[in-house]
Design an enzyme around this catalytic site. Structure first.
Site, short mmCIF file in Angstrom:
data_model
loop_
_atom_site.label_atom_id
_atom_site.label_comp_id
_atom_site.label_asym_id
_atom_site.label_seq_id
_atom_site.Cartn_x
_atom_site.Cartn_y
_atom_site.Cartn_z
N ASP A 13 0.80 -1.23 0.00
CA ASP A 13 0.00 0.00 0.00
C ASP A 13 0.84 1.28 0.00
O ASP A 13 0.30 2.37 -0.04
CB ASP A 13 -0.95 0.02 1.20
CG ASP A 13 -0.22 0.12 2.52
OD1 ASP A 13 1.02 0.22 2.53
OD2 ASP A 13 -0.90 0.11 3.56
N TYR A 57 10.57 4.17 2.88
CA TYR A 57 11.29 3.06 3.51
C TYR A 57 12.80 3.12 3.25
O TYR A 57 13.58 2.44 3.92
CB TYR A 57 10.73 1.71 3.05
CG TYR A 57 9.55 1.28 3.90
CD1 TYR A 57 9.73 0.55 5.06
CD2 TYR A 57 8.25 1.64 3.55
CE1 TYR A 57 8.66 0.17 5.86
CE2 TYR A 57 7.16 1.27 4.35
CZ TYR A 57 7.38 0.53 5.49
OH TYR A 57 6.32 0.16 6.27
P1 NAD Z 1 -1.96 -8.93 13.13
O1 NAD Z 1 -0.95 -9.69 13.93
O2 NAD Z 1 -2.93 -8.07 13.82
O3 NAD Z 1 -2.79 -9.97 12.26
C1 NAD Z 1 -2.26 -11.03 11.57
C2 NAD Z 1 -3.13 -12.27 11.78
O4 NAD Z 1 -2.54 -13.33 11.02
C3 NAD Z 1 -3.22 -12.77 13.23
O5 NAD Z 1 -4.54 -12.84 13.65
C4 NAD Z 1 -2.56 -14.14 13.17
O6 NAD Z 1 -3.14 -15.08 14.06
C5 NAD Z 1 -2.77 -14.53 11.72
N1 NAD Z 1 -1.89 -15.59 11.25
C6 NAD Z 1 -0.58 -15.77 11.50
N2 NAD Z 1 -0.13 -16.86 10.87
C7 NAD Z 1 -1.17 -17.39 10.19
C8 NAD Z 1 -1.33 -18.54 9.35
N3 NAD Z 1 -0.31 -19.35 9.07
N4 NAD Z 1 -2.56 -18.79 8.84
C9 NAD Z 1 -3.60 -17.97 9.11
N5 NAD Z 1 -3.50 -16.87 9.90
C10 NAD Z 1 -2.29 -16.58 10.43
O7 NAD Z 1 -1.12 -8.10 12.07
P2 NAD Z 1 -1.46 -6.73 11.32
O8 NAD Z 1 -0.67 -5.65 11.90
O9 NAD Z 1 -2.90 -6.53 11.21
O10 NAD Z 1 -0.84 -6.99 9.89
C11 NAD Z 1 -1.21 -8.08 9.09
C12 NAD Z 1 -0.28 -8.23 7.93
O11 NAD Z 1 -0.52 -7.25 6.94
C13 NAD Z 1 1.20 -8.10 8.28
O12 NAD Z 1 1.94 -9.02 7.52
C14 NAD Z 1 1.53 -6.70 7.85
O13 NAD Z 1 2.89 -6.51 7.65
C15 NAD Z 1 0.72 -6.66 6.58
N6 NAD Z 1 0.49 -5.34 6.00
C16 NAD Z 1 0.96 -5.13 4.76
C17 NAD Z 1 0.76 -3.96 4.10
C18 NAD Z 1 1.38 -3.78 2.75
O14 NAD Z 1 1.57 -2.72 2.30
N7 NAD Z 1 1.76 -4.84 2.04
C19 NAD Z 1 0.04 -2.94 4.73
C20 NAD Z 1 -0.45 -3.16 6.01
C21 NAD Z 1 -0.23 -4.38 6.63
C1 G6P Z 2 2.97 0.48 5.39
C2 G6P Z 2 3.66 -0.58 4.63
C3 G6P Z 2 3.28 -1.93 5.16
C4 G6P Z 2 3.58 -2.01 6.63
C5 G6P Z 2 2.86 -0.91 7.35
C6 G6P Z 2 3.30 -0.87 8.80
O1 G6P Z 2 1.62 0.47 5.12
O2 G6P Z 2 3.41 -0.53 3.26
O3 G6P Z 2 3.96 -2.89 4.45
O4 G6P Z 2 3.19 -3.25 7.15
O5 G6P Z 2 3.16 0.32 6.78
O6 G6P Z 2 2.41 -0.09 9.48
P1 G6P Z 2 2.29 -0.16 11.05
O7 G6P Z 2 1.22 0.84 11.33
O8 G6P Z 2 1.87 -1.58 11.37
O9 G6P Z 2 3.63 0.18 11.59
MN MN Z 3 4.17 -2.42 2.33
#
Ligand code: NAD
Ligand code: G6P
Ligand code: MN
Length: 443
Positions: free
Chosen positions: A170, A264
């Site tokens: 994102d 980043y």
């Molecule tokens: P979170 O810990 O609140 O939620 C993650 C969930 O995944 C948990 O409920 C956990 O139990 C579950 N989980 C872990 N392993 C699993 C498996 N093998 N099978 C099914 N479920 C599983 O984390 P969050 O802060 O809400 O973030 C979630 C993910 O989204 C993270 O990887 C974060 O880095 C990612 N994220 C990515 C972007 C991006 O730009 N790509 C943006 C925001 C968040």
């Molecule tokens: C951005 C990035 C994600 C990352 C997030 C972390 O959205 O693109 O990849 O997981 O920031 O945000 P947080 O609020 O969890 O530090």
């Molecule tokens: Mn990201």
């Protein structure tokens, strides 16, 4: 219009309610008949699942909604899997951020040693859900934004090359939103050129649809203020630490003033600054900020809804900037040929960079997936930084596949964030101990 079945993997994520609200807000563009949450932590997901069930029964009773830890129930007959899992959850994110500090290196979710540690955990979880998807819903597409996306994407390229997994971040969308505020335009009216790796790239052009170029105007603003804007419309990236990150883009631009940097890059270009800043409060890192902030808020909200047995007046915030996920699903479902920045195999998109590198570039996305747009040659400075980083990511995946200690040591040594092979080894041995419940055995 066709109606879709969607499973959200990582149903217990702090982002799940915001994404579900966003999906409800977009039903006219992307109709949903069935929505499932899937997680392997029953208790955590149960809180959000129960609250969302109450909310959906009030606000969207036509959607067949449920939550489950059973992969058969979760994945069968699904059209799309939106994946945001965090293997090891916040307890391990906290370690990713704090363990490197013991070795004089900053700790971060996706960059440097923290990101490498997270990568080795994520690959296993991602392969598990990809395999469930392919077994129970062979036609399903996974829209993955689980981190660390760069390492996850490389692991998919190597280990599941034919799987229908699309990796997206994102940050390009979030930063474009800030740029659009700077120039007083709508993000949807802007077309960008961009090259790099995930959490490691640069914008080379920001044009409106009439062809007017805005990059110089935006650079002028960023050279003074970074991406810090005055308009508070984002629901994400608003905490104090993020504001500092937006501001720091000013110093990133100063090093390489031709293009606009992804925030980043501060971890690679100003690692010493990040470390010193973290050492002002080494016991309280971003993981703590999120646990006390977003996580608490989201779960407290859910508990309130459950207590009241109604979501009336307690609804969740809409994660409106996550609409790009719907854009991506629509691109696949309706062959919209949408232009989106995605993480894909290079294959010449960046002319003077390895074909087999997973890069982040604008793509045209249709029913067959993304087609990368050529970004041409890139300058030596950017290319050298990217080459070093992409080789770290490749070595991490090789180390995972082979259970190879030496390669992981090399990956850490090669990371621009680690000062020497000695520090890399000490850090690695510490990370192995802290990740012993998650990492493959290394020899
Ligand atoms: P979170 O810990 O609140 O939620 C993650 C969930 O995944 C948990 O409920 C956990 O139990 C579950 N989980 C872990 N392993 C699993 C498996 N093998 N099978 C099914 N479920 C599983 O984390 P969050 O802060 O809400 O973030 C979630 C993910 O989204 C993270 O990887 C974060 O880095 C990612 N994220 C990515 C972007 C991006 O730009 N790509 C943006 C925001 C968040
Ligand atoms: C951005 C990035 C994600 C990352 C997030 C972390 O959205 O693109 O990849 O997981 O920031 O945000 P947080 O609020 O969890 O530090
Ligand atoms: Mn990201």
């Amino acid at each position: 219009m066709r109606e879709f079945s969607v499973v959200i993997a990582g149903g217990g994520s702090t982002f799940t309610p915001g994404i579900v609200m966003m999906l409800l807000d977009n039903l006219d563009r992307f109709p949903i008949k069935k929505l499932r949450l899937y997680d392997n932590d029953e208790e955590r997901q149960g809180i959000l699942g129960k609250a969302l069930k109450i909310m959906l029964s009030e606000q969207a009773p036509n959607i067949d909604f449920d939550y489950t830890t059973d992969p058969v129930e979760a994945f069968s007959n699904m059209d799309f899997c939106m994946a945001h899992i965090r293997v090891g959850k916040y307890a391990m994110r906290e370690k990713d951020e704090k363990v490197p500090l013991r070795h004089g290196v900053f700790g971060q979710e996706t960059c440097g040693p923290g990101g490498i540690a997270y990568g080795l955990r994520s690959i296993t979880g991602m392969l598990e859900i990809i395999d469930y998807m392919e077994k129970y819903a062979p036609d399903c597409w996974m829209l993955n934004y689980s981190n660390p996306a760069a390492i996850v994407a490389e692991a998919c390229r190597v280990l599941r090359p034919n799987s229908k997994v699309l990796n997206i971040c994102d940050m390009p969308v979030g930063t474009l939103r800030r740029m659009s505020q700077i120039i007083g335009k709508k993000p949807k009216d802007l077309l960008v050129r961009y090259f790099g790796l995930n959490h490691f790239g640069w914008w080379t052009s920001i044009k409106d649809k009439e062809g007017n170029e805005y990059i110089e105007k935006i650079k002028d603003y960023v050279s003074e203020n970074g991406y810090l804007t005055q308009i508070e419309v984002d629901t994400q990236h608003m905490d104090l630490s993020w504001q500092e990150t937006h501001k720091k883009a000013k110093d990133l631009l100063a090093v390489a003033p031709e293009f606009l940097p992804n925030t980043y890059l501060k971890y690679y270009l100003y690692g010493d600054y990040v470390y010193e800043h973290m050492m002002e409060h080494p016991e309280y890192t971003r993981a703590n900020e999120v646990m006390d902030g977003r996580e608490k808020k989201v779960f407290d909200h859910a508990k309130k809804i459950i207590e009241n047995n109604s979501a009336d007046k307690i609804g969740f915030d809409i994660d409106s900037h996550a609409t790009f996920i719907v854009d991506l699903a629509r691109a696949i479902a309706f062959n919209t040929q949408e232009r989106m920045v995605m993480i894909v195999e290079n294959n010449g998109a960046i002319a003077d960079f390895p074909d087999d590198a997973m890069v982040e570039v604008p793509c045209i996305v249709g029913s067959d997936g993304p087609e990368p747009l050529a970004q041409g040659q890139i300058p030596t400075f950017h290319k050298t930084l990217m080459y070093q980083q992409v080789m770290v990511e490749k070595l991490v995946v090789e180390a995972y596949v082979e259970g190879n200690y030496q390669k992981l040591w090399q990956a850490l040594t090669l990371s621009k964030t680690v000062p020497s092979a000695k520090v890399a080894k000490e850090l690695l041995d510490d990370l192995i101990e802290e990740n012993k419940d998650f990492w493959p055995k290394l020899k």
